[in-house]
Design a protein around this motif. Structure first.
Motif, short mmCIF file in Angstrom:
data_model
loop_
_atom_site.label_atom_id
_atom_site.label_comp_id
_atom_site.label_asym_id
_atom_site.label_seq_id
_atom_site.Cartn_x
_atom_site.Cartn_y
_atom_site.Cartn_z
N CYS A 694 0.82 -1.22 0.00
CA CYS A 694 0.00 0.00 0.00
C CYS A 694 0.85 1.26 0.00
O CYS A 694 1.55 1.55 0.97
CB CYS A 694 -0.94 -0.01 1.21
N THR A 695 0.80 1.98 -1.11
CA THR A 695 1.30 3.35 -1.10
C THR A 695 0.09 4.24 -1.41
O THR A 695 -0.39 4.28 -2.53
CB THR A 695 2.38 3.58 -2.18
N PRO A 696 -0.45 4.89 -0.38
CA PRO A 696 -1.67 5.67 -0.58
C PRO A 696 -1.48 6.72 -1.68
O PRO A 696 -0.40 7.28 -1.84
CB PRO A 696 -1.89 6.34 0.77
N SER A 697 -2.54 6.95 -2.43
CA SER A 697 -2.48 7.98 -3.45
C SER A 697 -2.64 9.34 -2.80
O SER A 697 -3.56 9.56 -2.02
CB SER A 697 -3.58 7.79 -4.49
N PRO A 698 -1.76 10.29 -3.16
CA PRO A 698 -1.94 11.66 -2.66
C PRO A 698 -2.98 12.44 -3.48
O PRO A 698 -3.30 13.57 -3.16
CB PRO A 698 -0.55 12.28 -2.84
N VAL A 699 -3.52 11.82 -4.53
CA VAL A 699 -4.41 12.54 -5.43
C VAL A 699 -5.78 12.79 -4.79
O VAL A 699 -6.44 13.77 -5.09
CB VAL A 699 -4.56 11.77 -6.77
N ASN A 700 -6.21 11.85 -3.93
CA ASN A 700 -7.53 12.03 -3.31
C ASN A 700 -7.44 11.75 -1.81
O ASN A 700 -6.54 11.04 -1.37
CB ASN A 700 -8.56 11.12 -3.99
N PRO A 701 -8.36 12.31 -1.05
CA PRO A 701 -8.27 12.19 0.42
C PRO A 701 -8.47 10.76 0.92
O PRO A 701 -8.11 10.46 2.05
CB PRO A 701 -9.38 13.11 0.93
N LEU A 702 -9.06 9.89 0.10
CA LEU A 702 -9.22 8.50 0.53
C LEU A 702 -7.93 7.71 0.35
O LEU A 702 -7.78 6.62 0.89
CB LEU A 702 -10.35 7.83 -0.27
N GLY A 703 -7.03 8.26 -0.46
CA GLY A 703 -5.76 7.56 -0.71
C GLY A 703 -5.91 6.33 -1.58
O GLY A 703 -5.04 5.46 -1.61
N VAL A 704 -7.04 6.24 -2.29
CA VAL A 704 -7.29 5.04 -3.11
C VAL A 704 -6.87 5.30 -4.54
O VAL A 704 -6.75 6.44 -4.98
CB VAL A 704 -8.78 4.64 -3.06
N LYS A 705 -6.67 4.20 -5.29
CA LYS A 705 -6.20 4.36 -6.66
C LYS A 705 -7.17 3.79 -7.71
O LYS A 705 -7.36 4.37 -8.76
CB LYS A 705 -4.83 3.69 -6.82
N GLY A 706 -7.73 2.64 -7.43
CA GLY A 706 -8.61 2.02 -8.43
C GLY A 706 -8.15 0.61 -8.75
O GLY A 706 -6.96 0.34 -8.74
N VAL A 707 -9.11 -0.28 -9.01
CA VAL A 707 -8.75 -1.69 -9.10
C VAL A 707 -9.49 -2.44 -10.21
O VAL A 707 -9.17 -3.58 -10.52
CB VAL A 707 -8.97 -2.39 -7.74
N GLY A 708 -10.41 -1.80 -10.88
CA GLY A 708 -11.27 -2.53 -11.82
C GLY A 708 -10.55 -3.15 -13.00
O GLY A 708 -11.02 -4.13 -13.56
N GLU A 709 -9.44 -2.57 -13.37
CA GLU A 709 -8.78 -3.06 -14.56
C GLU A 709 -7.40 -3.66 -14.29
O GLU A 709 -6.78 -4.24 -15.18
CB GLU A 709 -8.67 -1.92 -15.59
N ALA A 710 -6.91 -3.52 -13.06
CA ALA A 710 -5.55 -3.94 -12.73
C ALA A 710 -5.29 -5.41 -13.06
O ALA A 710 -4.28 -5.76 -13.65
CB ALA A 710 -5.27 -3.67 -11.25
N GLY A 711 -6.24 -6.26 -12.68
CA GLY A 711 -6.05 -7.68 -12.91
C GLY A 711 -5.94 -8.01 -14.39
O GLY A 711 -5.16 -8.88 -14.80
N THR A 712 -6.71 -7.31 -15.20
CA THR A 712 -6.66 -7.53 -16.64
C THR A 712 -5.31 -7.12 -17.21
O THR A 712 -4.73 -7.81 -18.04
CB THR A 712 -7.77 -6.68 -17.32
N ILE A 713 -4.83 -5.98 -16.73
CA ILE A 713 -3.60 -5.41 -17.30
C ILE A 713 -2.38 -6.20 -16.85
O ILE A 713 -1.48 -6.48 -17.65
CB ILE A 713 -3.50 -3.92 -16.90
N GLY A 714 -2.37 -6.59 -15.59
CA GLY A 714 -1.18 -7.25 -15.06
C GLY A 714 -1.02 -8.69 -15.50
O GLY A 714 0.10 -9.21 -15.59
N SER A 715 -2.14 -9.35 -15.79
CA SER A 715 -2.07 -10.80 -15.97
C SER A 715 -1.56 -11.25 -17.34
O SER A 715 -0.81 -12.22 -17.43
CB SER A 715 -3.47 -11.40 -15.74
N THR A 716 -1.96 -10.53 -18.38
CA THR A 716 -1.63 -10.99 -19.74
C THR A 716 -0.12 -11.13 -19.96
O THR A 716 0.34 -12.19 -20.40
CB THR A 716 -2.26 -10.05 -20.79
N PRO A 717 0.66 -10.09 -19.66
CA PRO A 717 2.10 -10.26 -19.90
C PRO A 717 2.74 -11.33 -19.03
O PRO A 717 3.67 -12.03 -19.47
CB PRO A 717 2.70 -8.89 -19.60
N ALA A 718 2.22 -11.50 -17.80
CA ALA A 718 2.79 -12.54 -16.94
C ALA A 718 2.58 -13.91 -17.57
O ALA A 718 3.47 -14.77 -17.55
CB ALA A 718 2.16 -12.48 -15.55
N MET A 719 1.40 -14.11 -18.13
CA MET A 719 1.10 -15.40 -18.75
C MET A 719 1.96 -15.63 -19.99
O MET A 719 2.55 -16.70 -20.16
CB MET A 719 -0.40 -15.45 -19.13
N VAL A 720 2.02 -14.63 -20.85
CA VAL A 720 2.79 -14.82 -22.09
C VAL A 720 4.28 -14.94 -21.76
O VAL A 720 4.97 -15.80 -22.32
CB VAL A 720 2.52 -13.67 -23.09
#
Lengths: 756, 284, 156
Positions: A694-720
């Protein structure tokens, strides 16, 4: 949803409702000689049949993107003289039920003069290729270039330059619920209500009001429960306008529900890249420059964001690395295929796949460990905020730390030793790494077509129950829960006391919608800020009720710091609406609305590692372990976050291994049904070991970044990368996706004839 | 998607059903293949004769050293019947590979056999079992060897007016081991290649070998050369490999989106090897 | 043209005149008004329409309503007991976050029930194989597998 009582668009039934069926072109390119509707119109139970001529006053499909010198096709909602993709609508039948509508649609007779078609982007650019749009013979929609630093000098100074052509094949979003809408016209008020399965209710209302020539405030657009979107419902489609037109003409509600076959033929698809990558580095592995030429298959016309997607790829091309010199060129190409647009990841998977593959290609060339070369080039933790060569400003991160955690989790060193042993036995064992970054929380308004802010209203009702109206439009991401949690934490009320409403333009203030992993980071921040306003008001009312100038708000109570006396938020709410007495500089009620404009995107990142083995006899890939460590800033609900990551991974593995929208040379989609288009099923998915840093985001007060697409983006190159690593002893440095067993078997048998 | 209109009859007796089928009615069994084709409007029968209510087609019984299975037995019935699991495990195992739970709950043995999909699972097992198919019409009944029944893709020796009413498979004696091995088409779950092996080993020597193959070509078949290569052998790895390599010999393999002819033939050999190996391990 | 059918759905009797070509899923959703079961494809491959007919999970998009004449049908609306207490598979999906958009969920619940009815303590592999006829595009299946495991545990 668990009890079958949730209302999706096809569950809506209205008195006198009619059903529409679209008549679609079976050809990818043809001139229309004539459309004969007489038999269909005479069919019992048919109320109306409309062609392109009837509906000519309805505006064309809207594309929200402008690029310099771009050629934009004028896509009317029903074709009149020419069709340029299979599935292009040529007429609509409206009948008493969906069975009759389907029967009558078959009776519409269209005389086509069939033309040659273009089934892919490189075919479109070939000498003598047919023109998708006759006015643009070269099939080029736009060219786009972006440079950062000095790639010429960087490449000249490099010890090694690696080049690789790679394809991110077309894929189909395929939400389990297809598209669909119901339109209902109230002539007396000139008011239209549209229920539609969309991710962007307010934007869709604005666009449809424009297309239909209606006052925006008299168009009520409701997104009921939406059965998955993944970007493909981040759009306004011809059918929504056609159904509205029919409802207005006929004065009764009209419903249209897309069939799965239609979904394959008329709902936007993703990817469609042919990329030429080059990476330049020093002998020690230091990356000095990256180039890419992207040929983007745009399809036959533009939907809302079509031309923008490859530009997102360009922004992401340096990945997590200190690559200061970059040069990207995009050629956007028309084909006689379904338009491409934002599908889960939208431009970032292509870029991440490219850079993560190139880093592995480079490591192989330099005979370096792919982990070592990554550590060498990461942006360091003390470099944030980090300005990239593509003009982004990475908010926060510690890439080496996250990667280290992933390596430790999978036991990287030991695994490499085991791999060496396995290789001696002739086994094809691979370890694939992807250290990905992405752009989330779309985003600052200047960077997002239609605006990137978000809105929220928080209403504390007289009883103290809390209603939140959010401008985003969740459809499975779980923000109803997450936002209730935020409100519960901030106001000290039970989560069950909080109701989150969304998706109805007559109830909720204007908002942008759910896409680009922005729900919590942008929409949640608006909620958070509105809650702060509420808290301020609560303290003002509490101070008055406690007759004190020194109160704090804690655990749902206003407490007088001096006496310890307290009053609950519920009591305060009642007082604020009763308004017997009103605090100075205050007003009755307990409501706050905030619109929040983010100052930046957020930049989640992570490390995915896949341990795989290929059966040399069949080419089949077995995933033995999948470890993911993702840093998405603060986590509000771990279970929801993991669900997003698992789902994302099923997409990324799908792209790597199974999914492929294959068009033939005639522009026919040959994987156009579930029986041919393979997607992850339960038995195809590995158990995923997920953890976080966890490195909180300084962009918003919740410190959150977003997760809806991370799994899609990270997985393909790992598999190939894992599969290519498994094949490395055979001299393989790249294989294009999807990595089908036959493709791998051919590679293996070509290099090891004795094994077969 | 919506099927065209049709007339529907659901007779309770075989006699009535056969009369209707004789008049051109199309039999509807589980409907697992026919209904999707009707929905896509690739099939539009005018008259459907639903045989699903005919109780006399719903049985599994042993007689004369054989199992007689009524056409209406669902794949789940076949998969879970103690009689079939105990006495003809190859057929039960194969049934368990068909489609998914819901499809197996509804699809029937008779319907699948009559449909003759070249990628269906049953034909491999039925070939290896030297099954017999009973065909009944309003006026006649005949029993056809499976090798004569399956003719080509979606083509059988069913004559107009005939219905598949029963499938007959042998009761396995001891010393016989069987196995069905399947390479899945990932989207549809059909077999790209499916190989059923049925092997009897006595006193350390293979005395009977039957290998049925589906998916490879337009029709299921028995791999006679591979069978012959096994008989008399002990079943060493080298012998298995040599026999398996013959499974595709002389076969004109099909090719589609999901597998080339070359790959199909390669898989056939590979899956034959697996099936033979497992079958042998079960002969003990 | 039409034929009369009588069925019992979630314990209640219904009689309707229907066209023979009316699919069971359309009968349930449009004639009876039970819209919990969904339609995700035409080819019997997504499982969103799964219901039980006479105790067997089937895909109601691949069955004509007339074929169900006389049958007893259980849909997702009938999973909870009369007092409203959720079935253990529903509890499992709730507790383990086995759903996101919810569209595949009714079919997943119905097939999960069938898996557990036949095999009270399935292995992970058996659960995954049992779910083979049902597509989910949101969850990656892991939380669904956990939901079925949790439901299995609750049944012991």
């Amino acid at each position: 949803m668990l009890t079958g009582t949730a209302t999706y668009v096809d569950d809506i039934k209205m008195p006198n409702m009619l059903y529409a069926a679209m008549v679609r072109s079976p050809h990818a390119a043809a001139n229309i000689r004539s459309v004969d509707i007489s038999k269909a119109a005479a069919h019992p139970g048919v109320m109306a049949v409309y062609t392109g001529v009837d509906i000519k006053d309805v505006g064309a499909i809207v594309c929200g993107v402008e690029l310099p010198g771009m050629r934009k096709p004028h896509h009317t909602v029903i074709a009149t003289d020419r069709v340029y993709l299979v599935g292009h609508i040529v007429a609509v039948v409206v009948a008493k039920d969906r069975y009759v509508a389907a029967d009558a649609a078959d009776l519409v007779e269209v005389d086509y003069d069939v033309l040659d078609a273009v089934g892919g982007p490189e075919q479109a650019l070939a000498e003598g290729a047919p023109a998708v749009h006759p006015q643009w013979a070269d099939n080029i929609a736009f060219k786009f270039e972006q440079k950062g630093g000095d790639t010429d000098a960087a490449f000249a100074s490099a010890d090694v330059i690696c080049k690789q052509r790679m394809i991110s094949q077309r894929m189909v979003a395929n939400p389990m619920e297809t598209r669909g809408c119901v339109a209902s016209w109230h002539a007396a008020d000139r008011a239209l209500t549209i229920y539609t399965s969309t991710q962007i209710p307010h934007l869709a209302r604005t666009i449809l009001a424009g297309m239909l020539g209606l006052d925006e405030n008299r168009l009520r657009l409701i997104a009921p429960e939406v059965g998955g979107g993944f970007g493909c419902k981040l759009n306004v489609y011809p059918e929504e306008a056609i159904v509205s037109f029919a409802a207005m003409k006929l004065g009764v509600p009209v419903k249209w529900i897309e069939t799965r076959r239609e979904n394959f033929l008329s709902t936007i698809q993703g990817r469609g890249h042919v990329d030429y990558w080059e990476i330049a580095a020093k002998r020690d592995g230091t990356i000095v420059g990256v180039k890419v030429k992207i040929i983007q298959d745009l399809g036959a016309y533009f939907q809302l964001l079509t031309p923008a997607i490859p530009t997102l790829s360009v922004l992401m091309m340096p990945g997590l690395y200190n690559a200061r010199n970059i040069h990207a060129e995009i050629v956007g190409v028309f084909t006689n295929c379904v338009p491409t647009d934002a599908v889960r990841g939208a431009g970032r998977p292509e870029a991440t796949y490219g850079i993560e593959r190139m880093v592995d290609v480079l490591a192989a060339e330099l005979k370096m460990d792919p982990a070592e070369i990554r550590f060498k080039n990461f942006v360091a933790a003390d470099q944030f905020p980090f300005a990239t060569a593509t003009g982004l400003n990475y908010d926060s991160g510690d890439y080496a730390n996250t990667f280290t955690k992933a390596l430790d989790t999978i036991g990287y060193k030991k695994l490499r030793e085991e791999q060496a042993t396995a290789r001696k036995q002739g086994r094809l064992v691979g370890i694939g790494i992807s250290t990905y970054g992405e752009i989330c929380a779309m985003g600052p308004s200047p960077a997002v077509a239609a605006g990137g802010w978000e809105s929220a209203t928080v209403k504390v009702e007289p009883s103290g129950k809390v209603t939140i109206l959010t401008g985003i439009s969740p459809h499975g991401q779980g923000e109803e829960t997450t936002f209730a949690q935020i409100a519960g934490d901030e106001l000290g009320v039970p989560i069950d006391d909080v109701l989150v409403l969304h998706g109805d333009t007559s109830i909720v203030q204007y908002g942008i919608g759910t896409f680009g992993s922005r729900g919590t980071a942008v929409g949640g921040t608006a909620v958070y800020l509105a809650l702060q306003d509420i808290k301020e008001k609560v303290i003002r009312w509490g101070s008055m009720l406690l007759d004190s100038n020194d109160v704090r708000f804690e655990g749902g109570m206003c407490i007088d710091n001096a006496s310890g006396k307290s009053v609950s938020i519920q009591t305060i709410a009642a007082a604020a609406y009763r308004a017997m007495k009103i605090p100075t500089h205050s007003e009755p009620g307990l409501v706050a609305t905030r619109f929040w404009e983010p100052g930046n995107f957020t930049y989640p990142f992570g490390a995915h590692i896949i341990h795989s083995e290929i059966d040399p006899k069949t080419g089949q890939v077995e995933i033995k372990r999948y470890v993911m460590v993702d840093d998405i800033g603060n986590i509000l609900n771990p279970m929801i976050v993991d669900g997003q990551l698992h789902g994302g991974a099923s997409w990324g593995l799908g792209q790597a291994l199974w999914e492929h929208a294959i068009y033939d040379d005639a522009g026919q989609l040959v994987t156009g049904e579930f029986m041919d288009y393979a997607m992850a099923r339960a038995r195809m998915m590995p158990w995923i070991e997920s953890s976080h840093t966890c490195t909180p985001s300084p962009v918003n007060p919740l410190g959150v970044k977003g997760v809806g697409e991370a799994g899609t983006i990270g997985s393909t190159p790992a598999m190939v990368n894992s599969v290519v690593d498994a094949l490395a002893p055979l001299g393989v440095t790249h294989v294009d996706m999807p990595l089908t067993p036959e493709k791998l078997w051919r590679i293996i048998s070509a290099s090891q004839p004795e094994a077969n | 998607m919506i099927p065209n209109t049709f007339e529907y009859t659901a007779p309770l007796t075989l006699k009535v059903a056969l009369a209707l089928i004789g008049e051109g009615g199309k039999p509807l069994a589980g409907g697992m293949s026919l209904i999707p084709m009707m929905k896509l409007r690739m099939a539009a029968p005018e008259h459907l004769v639903d045989i699903g209510r005919i109780a006399e087609l719903n049985y599994i019984r042993e007689a004369g050293g054989e199992l007689h299975i009524g056409a209406n037995a669902t794949h789940y019935d076949v998969e879970s019947s103690p009689l079939i699991v105990g006495k003809c495990p190859l057929l039960a195992e194969t049934a368990g590979h068909i489609g998914d739970i819901q499809v197996r709950n509804r699809g029937t043995l008779g319907g699948s056999v009559a449909h003759a999909d070249p990628s269906a699972d049953y034909p491999a097992a039925l070939q290896a079992l030297e099954a017999k198919i009973v065909l009944t019409s309003a006026t006649s009944q005949r029993t056809v060897a499976v090798g004569d029944f399956f003719i080509d893709t979606f083509t059988t020796s069913l004559e107009p007016g005939e219905l598949v009413t029963e499938v007959i498979v042998p009761v396995e004696a001891g010393l016989t081991g069987t196995s069905y091995q399947k390479f899945l088409q990932p989207a549809s779950g059909f077999a790209i290649v499916g190989v059923a092996a049925r092997i009897r080993r006595e006193a350390g020597k293979i005395t009977v070998a039957r290998i049925g193959v589906t998916g490879v070509s337009g029709n299921s078949y028995r791999a006679l050369k591979a069978e012959a290569a096994l008989v008399g052998k002990a079943g060493s790895d080298a012998e298995i490999d040599a026999a398996a390599a013959l499974v595709g010999e002389g076969v004109e393999a099909g090719a589609d989106l999901h597998a080339s002819a070359e790959y199909r033939l390669h898989l056939a050999a590979n899956y034959a090897e697996r099936a033979i190996r497992v079958a042998l391990s079960r002969t003990a | 043209m039409t034929q009369t059918i009588s069925v019992t759905i979630n314990g209640k009797p219904y009689t309707h005149d229907v066209e023979p070509r009316l699919l069971l899923i359309h009968y349930l959703r449009e004639v009876v008004g039970l819209t919990g079961s969904h339609i995700g494809c035409e080819t019997s491959l997504c499982g969103a329409c799964t219901v039980e007919v006479d105790g067997r999970a089937i895909k109601s998009c691949t069955m004509f309503a007339v074929q169900a004449n006389g049958a007893s049908i259980l849909t997702v609306e009938g999973l909870a007991d009369a007092s409203g207490k959720m079935h253990r598979v529903q509890e499992g999906f709730w507790n383990e976050h086995g759903l996101q958009c919810g569209f595949c969920t009714p079919g997943m619940l119905m097939v999960s029930k069938q898996i557990l009815d036949r095999n009270p303590s399935p292995t992970e592999t058996e659960i995954r194989e049992g779910l083979d006829g049902n597509l989910c595009r949101c969850t990656g299946y892991q939380h669904i597998v956990k939901a079925v495991q949790a439901a299995a545990k609750a049944g012991v």
